[in-house]
Design a protein around this motif. Structure first.
Motif, short mmCIF file in Angstrom:
data_model
loop_
_atom_site.label_atom_id
_atom_site.label_comp_id
_atom_site.label_asym_id
_atom_site.label_seq_id
_atom_site.Cartn_x
_atom_site.Cartn_y
_atom_site.Cartn_z
N ASN A 21 0.83 -1.21 0.00
CA ASN A 21 0.00 0.00 0.00
C ASN A 21 0.86 1.26 0.00
O ASN A 21 0.56 2.23 -0.71
CB ASN A 21 -0.92 0.00 1.22
CG ASN A 21 -1.93 -1.14 1.19
OD1 ASN A 21 -2.19 -1.72 0.13
ND2 ASN A 21 -2.47 -1.48 2.34
N LEU A 22 1.93 1.24 0.78
CA LEU A 22 2.83 2.39 0.83
C LEU A 22 3.51 2.59 -0.52
O LEU A 22 3.62 3.73 -1.01
CB LEU A 22 3.89 2.18 1.92
CG LEU A 22 5.01 3.22 1.99
CD1 LEU A 22 4.46 4.62 2.23
CD2 LEU A 22 6.03 2.85 3.07
N ALA A 40 4.25 5.62 -5.44
CA ALA A 40 4.25 5.61 -6.90
C ALA A 40 3.31 6.67 -7.45
O ALA A 40 3.64 7.37 -8.43
CB ALA A 40 3.85 4.22 -7.41
N ASP A 41 2.14 6.81 -6.83
CA ASP A 41 1.19 7.85 -7.25
C ASP A 41 1.80 9.24 -7.07
O ASP A 41 1.63 10.12 -7.93
CB ASP A 41 -0.10 7.74 -6.45
CG ASP A 41 -0.89 6.48 -6.77
OD1 ASP A 41 -0.63 5.88 -7.83
OD2 ASP A 41 -1.75 6.09 -5.96
N LEU A 42 2.49 9.43 -5.96
CA LEU A 42 3.13 10.72 -5.69
C LEU A 42 4.20 11.02 -6.73
O LEU A 42 4.27 12.13 -7.27
CB LEU A 42 3.75 10.72 -4.29
CG LEU A 42 4.63 11.93 -3.93
CD1 LEU A 42 3.79 13.19 -3.83
CD2 LEU A 42 5.38 11.67 -2.63
N LYS A 65 6.72 12.83 0.20
CA LYS A 65 7.33 11.54 0.52
C LYS A 65 7.49 11.39 2.04
O LYS A 65 7.15 10.33 2.61
CB LYS A 65 8.68 11.42 -0.17
CG LYS A 65 9.46 10.16 0.13
CD LYS A 65 10.81 10.19 -0.59
CE LYS A 65 11.68 8.99 -0.26
NZ LYS A 65 12.99 9.04 -0.95
N ALA A 66 7.99 12.41 2.68
CA ALA A 66 8.18 12.37 4.13
C ALA A 66 6.85 12.17 4.85
O ALA A 66 6.77 11.42 5.84
CB ALA A 66 8.86 13.65 4.61
N GLU A 67 5.81 12.83 4.36
CA GLU A 67 4.49 12.69 4.98
C GLU A 67 3.94 11.27 4.82
O GLU A 67 3.35 10.71 5.75
CB GLU A 67 3.52 13.71 4.37
CG GLU A 67 3.83 15.15 4.76
CD GLU A 67 2.98 16.16 4.00
OE1 GLU A 67 2.22 15.72 3.10
OE2 GLU A 67 3.07 17.36 4.32
N LEU A 68 4.15 10.67 3.65
CA LEU A 68 3.67 9.31 3.44
C LEU A 68 4.42 8.31 4.31
O LEU A 68 3.82 7.37 4.86
CB LEU A 68 3.81 8.93 1.96
CG LEU A 68 2.81 9.57 1.00
CD1 LEU A 68 3.15 9.19 -0.44
CD2 LEU A 68 1.39 9.14 1.34
#
Length: 348
Positions: A231-232, A237-239, A253-256
């Protein structure tokens, strides 16, 4: 936790690296002592005798019941006097989930580079990090030459439980059974599936129902954890596909990654987890680390489904996997994806 293998022997292309690999490989082989000799030697420590006796039973089981290669691998023992046999370095671009690949003779292109010396691995990882890559460095307990030499049981094997010893031996012998150069996801998925199936069979023959249930619970927990990582990866990948500025991408990226840690903590509480993945989650969580897990687990469900399809027969399973390995890449991927859709349970 996650069992890994390393094929390094034939993969040294640069002169300095080649010398390092050759020296490390020869030192490892030179330190071998036949297990039979150690078992008959009264000077061998009692604890080691007990461990090697169990290792010998596991090795016999691998050939007689799992139909894995009959040869001299894991019939000798070597103490390297270090915590790991080798160290792997994985690298990926800051905004890309695909790992870098290094291409070697025999083994083909692999998504990691291995070292017999931790300091060399750290230096290599630091150089890649300076170039802007995400990096992940980890120690490896196992060592495989794909059957070119008789690989020994290493002292690094024995840090875990007999279940772990069985998993390592079955995994590494599976590489001797079938290894597809230039497709590490296929090769590692196959070996990991053989590892899980083999341990399940070994426990069924040698352990109590409680031990079998505990192993199934362990595998289910691993499957659930890997799904969190899947899921991550999808979120990242979407980001990475978005037309954002580098700093904006970096913040996202850091937030995810921070959100994933929170999701992991929640999953652990709800599942009653024992925190076995805490250290893994908290250390070096980045694209390279995610790529390393993907390599070993992307196709496992497909191979487990193939085993069921082949009537839970190991010989037929190996032949069916070999036939898939001969397909062109696009057909091979499609076949594995179709098998994955038929998978239901972590273990048959």
């Amino acid at each position: 936790m996650l069992i890994t293998g390393l094929v390094i022997m034939a993969g040294c292309s640069r002169l300095g690296y080649y010398a390092h690999c050759t020296q490390g490989h020869l030192a490892l082989l030179a330190g071998r002592t036949p297990i039979a000799k150690l078992l008959s030697d009264p000077a061998t420590p009692e604890e080691l005798v007990t461990q090697l006796q169990e290792i010998s039973r596991i090795r016999d089981f691998a050939s007689t019941e799992l139909k894995l290669p009959v040869n001299g691998s894991y019939r000798s023992y070597s103490d390297l006097n270090r915590p790991f046999a080798t160290w792997n370095v994985v690298a990926a671009k800051e905004f890309d989930l695909q790992p870098l690949h290094w291409c070697f003779p025999v083994a083909g292109c692999l998504p990691y580079q291995g070292f017999f010396d931790r300091q060399r691995a750290e230096t290599f990882a630091a150089e890649l990090k300076k170039q802007g890559y995400d990096t992940y460095l980890y120690g490896v307990a196992a060592y495989s030459t794909l059957g070119w030499f008789d690989d020994p049981v290493l002292r690094t094997f024995l840090n875990g439980s007999p279940v772990d010893w069985a998993g390592i031996i079955f995994h590494e012998l599976a590489h001797q059974q079938l290894f597809l150069p230039n497709d590490p996801e296929f090769s590692e998925g196959f070996a990991t599936a053989v590892e899980q199936l083999g341990v399940n069979q070994w426990l069924d023959h040698n352990a109590s129902p409680g031990a079998i249930a505990a192993y199934h619970q362990r595998i289910q927990g691993e499957v659930d954890f890997i799904q969190l990582l899947v899921n991550l990866r999808q979120q990242l990948a979407d980001l990475y596909r978005q037309p954002l500025c580098p700093d904006c991408m970096r913040q996202g990226k850091a937030e995810l990654l921070a959100s994933f840690i929170a999701d992991y903590d929640q999953w652990k509480r709800e599942a009653g987890g024992d925190g076995g993945y805490d250290e893994w989650v908290s250390d070096q969580l980045n694209n390279a680390k995610l790529a390393s897990v993907n390599t070993y687990h992307q196709t496992v469900a497909s191979f487990l489904a193939l085993f069921v399809q082949q009537g839970n027969n190991f010989a037929q399973f190996y032949q069916a996997a070999r036939e898939i390995s001969k397909l062109p890449e696009n057909e091979r991927i499609a076949r594995l994806q179709f098998l994955e859709q038929t998978a239901h349970n972590p273990l048959p």
